[in-house]
Design an enzyme around this catalytic site. Structure first.
Site, short mmCIF file in Angstrom:
data_model
loop_
_atom_site.label_atom_id
_atom_site.label_comp_id
_atom_site.label_asym_id
_atom_site.label_seq_id
_atom_site.Cartn_x
_atom_site.Cartn_y
_atom_site.Cartn_z
N ILE A 198 11.82 62.61 17.62
CA ILE A 198 11.88 61.16 17.66
C ILE A 198 12.55 60.62 16.39
O ILE A 198 12.64 61.31 15.37
CB ILE A 198 10.48 60.53 17.81
CG1 ILE A 198 9.60 60.83 16.59
CG2 ILE A 198 9.83 61.03 19.10
CD1 ILE A 198 8.24 60.16 16.63
N GLY B 269 10.37 56.12 12.02
CA GLY B 269 10.06 54.70 12.06
C GLY B 269 10.78 53.94 10.95
O GLY B 269 11.26 52.82 11.18
N HIS C 297 11.05 65.11 13.51
CA HIS C 297 12.29 64.37 13.74
C HIS C 297 13.51 65.28 13.94
O HIS C 297 14.62 64.77 14.10
CB HIS C 297 12.55 63.42 12.58
CG HIS C 297 11.39 62.51 12.29
ND1 HIS C 297 11.01 61.52 13.17
CD2 HIS C 297 10.52 62.45 11.26
CE1 HIS C 297 9.94 60.89 12.67
NE2 HIS C 297 9.63 61.45 11.52
N ASP D 244 12.74 62.25 4.21
CA ASP D 244 11.65 62.50 5.14
C ASP D 244 12.00 63.71 6.00
O ASP D 244 12.69 63.60 7.02
CB ASP D 244 11.40 61.27 6.02
CG ASP D 244 10.17 61.45 6.92
OD1 ASP D 244 9.66 62.59 7.03
OD2 ASP D 244 9.72 60.46 7.51
#
Length: 295
Positions: A225, A228, A210, A205
């Site tokens: 961040i 998830g 991120h 990802d």
């Protein structure tokens, strides 16, 4: 389950024409090849340690992928679902909302898989769109089904196109599992690394949300961040440690975690399920809930 190769596999009379056309658009199968190195990299990315040789040393007798590795082979397929047909689509406004993983067979520690993907459901939330895709991941040579994933993303600012506002019952993939009103049976805390997202992204990802501060700022965040699916992997690892293997896990993301924060997984054993929630221990804000284990 519907045949994902058919254009009308998930046709719904409540859909707008825009959504119906998007659902019928073919999505090519996506291959995924991996080795033991990729398994170790994933396990490390969700916090496995050098002392946990069953997850970090390929020659250990019990070497295995953590169960939530099942979200990795499908990601090139679900992450590649076209969304630019949505009004005002902006990838910086996309957030991962829910994930359901069903493990259908033992997880190989290396191999060649193939993913078949299709848009399953699209909801108009007014100020946002919610798009759920489904991916079946099979062994490329035998055709054996290894994983099923259902992924829901929310795209802020992309609503208002008409159609359904409420989704249909998708069984355990959409079930709401509220934590019981009693103390949890097990609590496991784990401090993430400031570099956790930088490591996890190497499992596939590469969203700059991120890693790149400027891109995170466009999305409205103070800094990059945590993925998830990384926090899901950490929680899944905690469940596996506390209660052993499971076959299904579902998570609904309800907040943001920054790399370096400490996460706590609260677990309640309820019959054949483990219901759990996760909090950021620095401020006790609820991060996610309704994560389910079904042995």
């Amino acid at each position: 389950m519907a045949d994902l190769t058919k254009p009308d596999a998930f046709a719904d009379p409540e859909d707008s024409k825009l959504v119906d056309d998007a659902k019928r658009e073919p999505i090519d199968p996506v291959d995924y090849q991996y080795t033991e190195r990729d398994v170790i990299l994933y396990n490390l990315g969700v916090g496995a340690t050098a002392e946990e040789l069953q997850w970090t040393f390929e020659n250990d007798d019990d070497f295995a992928a953590l169960l939530t590795f099942g979200v990795i082979p499908q990601f090139p397929a679900s992450g590649g679902v076209p969304l630019d047909w949505l009004p005002n689509y902006n990838p910086a406004k996309l957030l991962h909302g829910e994930q359901y993983l069903s493990i259908k067979a033992p997880i190989p520690t290396s191999g060649e898989l193939v993913n078949q993907c299709r848009i399953l459901e699209v909801l108009d939330k007014g100020k946002a769109a919610a798009v759920t895709s489904i991916v079946e991941t099979r062994d490329k040579s035998s055709g054996e089904l290894i994983f099923e994933n259902q992924s829901t993303v929310f795209i802020r600012g992309a609503g208002g196109f008409g159609g359904k506002r409420t989704g249909k019952d998708r069984g355990p993939a959409s079930a709401v599992n509220a934590p019981p009103k009693r103390n949890p049976d097990v609590v496991i805390e784990e401090k993430t690394s400031p570099s956790q997202a930088a490591l996890y992204r190497l499992s596939g990802d590469y969203n700059p949300l991120h890693i790149q501060p400027e891109f995170a700022a466009i999305g409205g965040f103070d800094k990059p961040i945590l993925h998830g699916l990384c926090s899901m992997g950490i929680a899944g690892k905690h469940i596996q440690k506390a209660f052993g293997p499971y076959m299904d896990i579902k998570v609904r993301f309800a907040g943001v975690v920054y790399p370096g924060e400490t996460l706590a997984t609260y677990m309640w054993k309820e019959g054949d399920k483990v219901i759990f929630g996760k909090e950021r221990r620095n401020d006790l804000a609820r991060y996610s809930a309704d994560i389910v284990q079904q042995p």
